[in-house]
Scaffold this active site. Sequence first.
Site, short mmCIF file in Angstrom:
data_model
loop_
_atom_site.label_atom_id
_atom_site.label_comp_id
_atom_site.label_asym_id
_atom_site.label_seq_id
_atom_site.Cartn_x
_atom_site.Cartn_y
_atom_site.Cartn_z
N ASP A 1 58.00 56.48 29.65
CA ASP A 1 57.07 57.16 30.55
C ASP A 1 57.74 57.26 31.92
O ASP A 1 58.97 57.25 32.02
CB ASP A 1 55.73 56.43 30.61
N HIS B 1 60.08 59.83 32.02
CA HIS B 1 59.38 61.02 32.51
C HIS B 1 59.68 61.30 33.97
O HIS B 1 58.98 62.09 34.60
CB HIS B 1 57.87 60.86 32.30
#
EC number: 3.2.1.15
Length: 439
Positions: free
Chosen positions: A265, A288
């Site tokens: 993430d 991310h």
Amino acid sequence: MYEKIIILSVFLLTFLPSCFSSYPFNHRDDLFMSSNVYYETNRQHQHGHNTRNSHLKNRHGYAPRSSPRSFNVNTFGAKANGNDDSKAFMKAWEAACSSTGIVYIVAPKNRDYMLKAVTFSGPCKSSLIIFKIYGRIEAWENPSDYKERRHWIVFENVNNLRVEGGGRIDGNGHIWWPKSCKINPQLPCLGAPTAVTFVECNNLRVSNIRLENAQQMHLTFQDCKNVKALNLMVTSPADSPNTDGIHVSGTQNILIQDSIVRTGDDCISIVSGSENVRATGITCGPGHGISIGSLGEDNSEAYVSNVVVNKATLIGTTNGVRIKTWQGGHGMAKNIIFQDIIMKNVTNPIIINQDYCDRVEACPEQKSAVQVSNVLYKNIQGTSSRPIAVKFVCSKNIPCRGISMQNVKLVDQTQQDVSKASCSNVKLDTRGNVSPLCT
């Protein structure tokens, strides 16, 4: 002549005491750490010896006024044999927290400790707690033993704390990840523990620690002040769900420096209430990217300001530097600088998205939005894995304001050609060489 002597004397008497009294705490601590006392203490800590040697002398030949006390978790019953060592760690913490002066808590090297969910609470009597993790701390494997599913290791309301030592903290996330609705949509969406959380801790330093395989987020700073996170290695598989690396929430005056983050993430996520945040020397990927947000979910109010991200390298991430807000929110994200950044095969190198929606069903269109303003992108170069390298998706009703780009060059990795920009509802200023440009 006499007048000059008098003036000089007044200056010395007036200003020198204040100079010494205001000498920064961390500098005084560095002087202490360079002494022979620290060297001997540090050497014995790593091998698990107790250290209460008041006879030690520093490098100048003088005995210290008082030696720091050391609390070894093994002394309190930690076995590192695959059984639960939580009680021993808690006893060591309680002893250190109730002591005065500088104190150490030591988890020796070459040991693998198993912990259930624990909370190390303050306030403490000690002037400084130094938690030395030389070995490995591993999360208890049975999820049913977690009374509160959202946290594993928590430090709460502790001032003047340092967590360091070169050891590892392993969340055993492989037990939790298959139970995530992002992995199996048939399952209910339930939270999993954050590996390490600091809540309302002031004057905090976390350094030289490896955090890996978190159940969900790896490291969270919540409502803290004056924080340094230095030389961290944060790792989990690219497909591990919701495993943010470093999460900053409601925290002021924080430096994140010289760290490597590889997760499933956001490498770094900065959310509401955070102010004066600096991230420098960051290597991110997979993951991310580095994100401000998400902000404004469920029509909430959110504020983030004075953020600087510089000297970062992003490799193969799904986003580069990102600001993401939900429709319907209120507040602002302002005074943000992204500079001196290298992108390598990044999917969305530069993105502002005021239409963020992380739900299975479509989010309803709403007029209100978190205001995004005064954002500078400077000295950013590299490659995009898609033709569109710059994407500004801003609100029709509350457009992005004061967005500036200076010396930006992003090319399409697939074509080795000039990339494209997609821009809506943004007031943009460009300086120097900027490519791609909004049209």
